[in-house]
Design a protein around this motif. Structure first.
Motif, short mmCIF file in Angstrom:
data_model
loop_
_atom_site.label_atom_id
_atom_site.label_comp_id
_atom_site.label_asym_id
_atom_site.label_seq_id
_atom_site.Cartn_x
_atom_site.Cartn_y
_atom_site.Cartn_z
N ALA A 248 -10.51 16.11 4.59
CA ALA A 248 -11.59 15.57 3.81
C ALA A 248 -11.64 15.75 2.28
CB ALA A 248 -12.84 16.26 4.41
N LYS A 249 -11.08 16.97 2.00
CA LYS A 249 -10.83 17.47 0.44
C LYS A 249 -9.61 16.74 -0.21
CE LYS A 249 -10.62 22.07 1.55
NZ LYS A 249 -10.50 23.63 1.26
N GLN A 250 -8.54 16.60 0.85
CA GLN A 250 -7.42 15.86 0.41
C GLN A 250 -7.58 14.53 0.10
OE1 GLN A 250 -4.46 17.58 -0.11
NE2 GLN A 250 -3.35 15.79 -0.75
N ILE A 251 -8.48 13.95 0.84
CA ILE A 251 -8.74 12.27 0.73
C ILE A 251 -9.73 12.26 -0.54
CG2 ILE A 251 -10.28 10.54 1.70
CD1 ILE A 251 -9.75 11.55 4.54
N LEU A 252 -10.67 13.15 -0.87
CA LEU A 252 -11.48 13.07 -1.93
C LEU A 252 -10.84 13.35 -3.17
CD1 LEU A 252 -14.53 15.13 -0.72
CD2 LEU A 252 -14.44 12.65 -1.12
N ASP B 91 -10.52 9.68 -8.63
CA ASP B 91 -10.61 9.18 -9.95
C ASP B 91 -9.45 8.08 -9.93
OD1 ASP B 91 -12.36 10.83 -11.29
OD2 ASP B 91 -10.94 12.49 -11.30
N SER B 92 -9.52 7.34 -8.65
CA SER B 92 -8.49 6.26 -8.66
C SER B 92 -9.01 5.21 -7.44
CB SER B 92 -7.19 6.98 -8.18
OG SER B 92 -6.24 5.89 -7.59
N SER B 93 -8.50 3.87 -7.99
CA SER B 93 -8.47 2.75 -6.85
C SER B 93 -7.50 2.93 -5.79
CB SER B 93 -8.69 1.57 -7.67
OG SER B 93 -7.57 1.17 -8.43
N GLN B 94 -6.64 3.66 -5.97
CA GLN B 94 -5.28 3.49 -5.02
C GLN B 94 -5.62 3.87 -3.66
OE1 GLN B 94 -2.81 6.69 -6.84
NE2 GLN B 94 -1.87 5.18 -7.93
N LYS B 95 -5.00 3.31 -2.38
CA LYS B 95 -5.79 3.28 -1.16
C LYS B 95 -4.98 4.79 -0.48
CE LYS B 95 -6.63 -1.47 -0.46
NZ LYS B 95 -6.22 -2.70 0.12
N VAL B 96 -5.70 5.19 0.59
CA VAL B 96 -5.06 6.15 1.26
C VAL B 96 -5.32 5.75 2.78
CG1 VAL B 96 -7.39 7.43 1.22
CG2 VAL B 96 -5.18 8.67 1.78
N MET B 97 -4.05 6.20 3.55
CA MET B 97 -4.17 5.99 5.05
C MET B 97 -4.03 7.28 5.65
SD MET B 97 -1.73 3.51 7.42
CE MET B 97 -0.56 4.71 7.89
N ILE B 98 -5.20 7.54 6.75
CA ILE B 98 -5.10 8.72 7.49
C ILE B 98 -4.68 8.51 8.91
CG2 ILE B 98 -6.52 10.90 8.07
CD1 ILE B 98 -7.76 8.55 5.26
N PHE C 47 0.40 3.11 -0.65
CA PHE C 47 -0.66 3.95 -0.58
C PHE C 47 -0.41 5.20 -0.45
CE2 PHE C 47 1.16 2.18 3.67
CZ PHE C 47 0.93 3.38 4.37
N HIS C 48 -1.40 6.14 -0.39
CA HIS C 48 -1.07 7.57 -0.03
C HIS C 48 -1.37 7.83 1.26
CE1 HIS C 48 -1.42 8.87 -4.25
NE2 HIS C 48 -2.26 7.88 -4.36
N LEU C 49 -0.38 8.60 2.20
CA LEU C 49 -0.54 8.94 3.51
C LEU C 49 -0.79 10.21 3.82
CD1 LEU C 49 0.49 8.15 6.44
CD2 LEU C 49 2.58 8.75 6.10
N ILE C 50 -1.58 10.51 4.72
CA ILE C 50 -2.12 11.80 5.11
C ILE C 50 -1.86 11.61 6.68
CG2 ILE C 50 -3.99 13.60 5.32
CD1 ILE C 50 -5.09 12.43 2.76
#
Length: 814
Positions: free
Chosen positions: A359-363, A368-375, A447-450
């Motif tokens: 959760a902290k990593q996603i936030l 401050d970005s519109s970039q996407k993240v996939m978990i 996108f960012h990957l978690i």
């Protein structure tokens, strides 16, 4: 048992070593590397090695290409063809340059496979059509031979590609194709190939993702998904076949979910098609291996593969694992290698609580970005926990930025966040995926990957191969790559290879026993029903905590469950090795040359843990509420669809676990009793919430209905009516004695303990205690059959005439 022979039949991946290392030295190396890389990132030892490796490959490609060019040029000049054309288009140069430029002019003007087909290279029916970007290397491999300890020569074929994709070849080779990298276009290559293809996909998402690109050319075969609202039928296949046959230069391309392969194969056989005319591609075979512990149909897929013509079949994987099945382990593997390195830089976070860290990593990534993240997290309950943590920090408005891509069984659990992937872009800024989307799905954006692995949720643990596969979903650029995990120390380390051999040996023993029983059965057919009961019991024998080591193949023969053993060994390795101590995952990742790995730790505060515990408590309450509501919804829906078996099957395939159990029970007994009446006895109230009756309670009800539905002339019912007359009185002792004797006479292998016989009797027959009698052993008065009392004024929908009533006592019920 010759362990050496078993070991020879098992192909073990060589890129993961199992020796323990000094973790303190590994961490020290990490610190040194981070210090070096901060100043000299481009000169890291790993990158230097990668550069040397690929420069060597490029040199080999160049040398092989020049040899091919010389052969081609000699043939062109000696035949006199294209000479004038070459001279017109090529200015005077030095002799060596002239040769190369002349050849390039020929290649550019005329396709190589049309001009000189005799000089084309290829392997296993895969032809190199552009030798300027693909090189073939064939290396001999010496394998141990048979009992005389001789050796025989096998070949290792390597296709080296200049491109990042499988370009320059006409089609996939037969055998086993280790593409060694995700996203290189193996499935697309087969879809383009000029032959009929049956492409088996491990998930509906993968099959549908490829189908929707050309629904006019391909046929999706599987259960409903996306715009497809019904399960593929024989009539759908027939229409597609006729459509393709009426078009010129079009080939049949079936995209088949693994569970539906039998439908296509049987259809083609019944139509009289030659299966040699259809190339069978099993895509992402490693995924089928991993899933086989809860998806037995994976074993059937291998049965069909091994029966298919040798030169018309291929297993494909980017992360190939070893096979316990000696038939698969003995197949030559064609390898793909790529001249361009594709390393990943990974941040690995060892967390005391993965949900909080995620959760902290996603936030921090999206604030401050519109970039996407996939978990990537294979746990619906943990995904819901993280969503609640995000809402605590980001407010309810963050809900509109969240989506969950998961299988059909999870859609109701995630509720409003469920979505199906309808394009090649992530549907929301924050998108969670479960294992249904770990393979075969193309995300065509950055996108960012978690990725999250939690030892408290063993289904979420990620192998090295899965970690690679998940990252391969990105077809553009990973903006960051983070793995969040914890570890669970093990007291005693298990030797996974020894564990594999032990499972194989036990499975062979069971198979041997069943084989002998079947032989005796052939000599003594009158005991067939008894032998089958024993065999069914053997199949369910629990060995080392495992059931199902022996299975029936597509022809009903008993075989070892090799894929199940592969899956069990993988799980053992994850728990016993990969996530067993701090630093182990990072060490093994580094051995796969994934790129630079930076290590971090995150320890959650008491306040954060308290907050998560409150969320879990509320989620547990909500889960009970949801389960009750889903059951109510299903019960009401049954009133509308009474007798519609196709709709009932669709409901089973698209609902939650508890509702699925309820509907499967309806499916088992709905042919005898009205669905609405049956539903009233399958559900019960507890603390104001609706829930399924217990499994033991369902078993008694199931046997009672089966008995009630039996034909009056059935032996079991005749024995019961002879021994127990309506209106007569019998003590509990007499009832148990007579019932056990009936079971003995009919060879029903059931052992009764602790008044179980009397409990069963009261579900077969309706009784009342004799109030006039005194004492604890008051007799029972027989009033009739129990189900007739439970459902008054009901008539049998379908009399049961099965001669072997005893088998119902051995069935594994939902």
């Amino acid at each position: 048992m010759d362990h050496n022979k078993i070991e020879k039949s098992i192909e073990i991946n060589e890129n993961i070593e199992h020796e323990w290392v000094d973790m303190s030295k590994f961490k020290e190396t990490q610190i040194k590397k981070e210090a070096i890389n901060s100043n000299h990132d481009n000169n890291s030892p790993q990158k230097a090695l990668a550069k040397v490796k690929y420069e060597t490959i490029k040199q080999q490609v160049k040398e092989n290409r020049e040899t091919q060019q010389a052969h081609l040029l000699a043939k062109q000049i000696s035949s006199g063809k294209e000479t004038s054309k070459i001279q017109q288009n090529t200015p005077p140069t030095t002799p060596s340059d002239e040769k190369l430029k002349t050849l390039q002019a020929i290649i550019n003007s005329t396709p190589l496979h049309e001009t000189n087909p005799e000089i084309l290279e290829g392997i296993n029916n895969c032809t190199i059509i552009d030798p300027s970007i693909v090189t073939l290397q064939v290396e001999p491999i010496s394998n141990s031979g048979d009992e005389d300890n001789t050796s025989h020569q096998r070949e290792k074929g390597i296709l080296i590609f200049e491109s990042e994709y499988l370009e320059g070849i006409d089609q996939l080779p037969f055998g086993i194709f280790n593409k060694n990298r995700t996203g290189v276009g193996a499935t697309s290559l087969e879809l383009r190939s000029e032959r009929n293809s049956i492409i088996v996909c491990p998930t509906r998402a993968l099959a549908y993702n490829k189908y929707r690109n050309h629904p006019d050319k391909y046929l999706y075969v599987g259960s409903p998904i996306g715009s497809l609202n019904t399960t593929t039928s024989n009539s759908s296949i027939n229409e597609y076949m006729d459509m393709i046959n009426n078009k010129e230069k079009m080939f049949k391309k079936f995209l088949v979910v693994a569970d539906s392969l039998h439908l296509v194969i049987n259809y083609l056989k019944n139509r009289g098609e030659n299966l040699e005319d259809y190339f069978l591609m099993i895509d992402e075979i490693d995924s089928l291996q991993s899933d086989s512990s809860f998806r037995p149909v994976a074993e059937d897929v291998i049965d069909y593969y091994l029966e298919h013509p040798t030169q018309s079949r291929c297993l494909v994987s980017a992360t190939l694992k070893g096979f316990s099945n000696p038939q698969l382990a003995g197949i030559d593997i064609i390898h793909a290698e790529f001249s361009s390195p594709k390393a990943r830089n990974i941040t690995s976070i060892t967390s005391s609580c993965p949900d909080i860290t995620a959760a902290k990593q996603i936030l921090s990534t999206t604030r401050d970005s519109s970039q996407k993240v996939m978990i990537a997290y294979n746990s619906i309950s943990c995904i819901k926990n993280i969503i609640e943590l995000l809402k605590q920090e980001g407010g309810d408005e963050i809900s509109g930025k969240i989506a969950v891509l998961c299988g059909m069984y999870g859609r109701k659990e995630v509720g409003e966040y469920y979505i199906e992937l309808k394009g090649n872009r992530l549907p929301k800024q924050i998108t969670f995926i479960t294992s249904a989307y770990f393979v075969g799905v193309d995300i065509d954006e950055d996108f960012h990957l978690i990725s999250v692995a939690n030892t408290q949720k063993t289904q979420s643990l990620l192998s090295i191969e899965k970690i690679i596969q998940i990252a391969g979903r990105c077809r553009k650029q990973l903006l960051s790559d983070t793995i969040i995990h914890n570890y669970l120390p093990v007291k005693k380390r298990v030797d996974v290879q020894k564990y594999r051999l032990e499972l194989l040996e036990e499975a062979r023993h069971l198979q041997h026993i069943i084989t002998h029983l079947k032989k005796i059965e052939g000599d003594q057919p009158r005991f067939q029903h008894l032998f089958q009961k024993v065999i069914d019991a053997i199949k369910k024998v629990d060995i080392k905590g495992v059931e199902g080591l022996v299975r029936q193949d597509i022809h009903g023969n008993y075989q070892i469950s090799h894929l199940l053993i592969d899956s069990l060994c993988e799980k053992m390795e994850l728990i016993n090795d990969l996530y067993s101590c701090e630093g182990r995952l990072e060490y093994l990742l580094e051995k796969h040359e994934v790129g630079e790995i930076s290590m971090k730790t995150d320890k959650s505060t008491a306040k954060e843990i308290s907050s998560l515990n409150e969320i879990k408590k509320e989620e547990k309450i909500q889960r009970k509420e949801n389960r009750s509501n889903f059951l109510i919804e299903a019960r009401e829906k049954l009133k509308e669809i009474e007798g519609n078996w196709d709709e009932l099957e669709r409901m089973i395939n698209t609902t939650t676990y508890d509702t699925q159990i309820f509907l499967k029970r309806i499916k088992l007994l709905g042919c005898y009793i009205n669905w609405t009446l049956l539903a009233s006895k399958l559900l019960t109230q507890k603390e104001g919430k609706l829930q399924n009756i217990r499994k033991d309670e369902f078993r008694w009800l199931y046997l009672g209905i089966k008995y009630w539905a039996l034909d009056d002339n059935h032996k079991f019912k005749q024995f019961m009516n002879t021994c127990f007359k309506i209106g007569e009185k019998y003590t509990g002792e007499i009832i148990e004695k007579e019932l056990k004797e009936i079971f003995r006479l009919l060879a029903i292998p059931v052992e009764f303990k602790n008044n179980q016989a009397l409990k069963l009797f009261n579900k077969l027959m309706y009784t009342k205690r004799d109030k006039k009698a005194k004492g604890a052993n008051r007799p029972y008065i027989i009033k009739g059959e129990y189900i007739s009392h439970l459902f008054p004024e009901i008539t049998k929908k379908l009399p049961l005439k099965d001669s072997d009533f005893g088998k119902y006592f051995l069935e594994n019920l939902p």
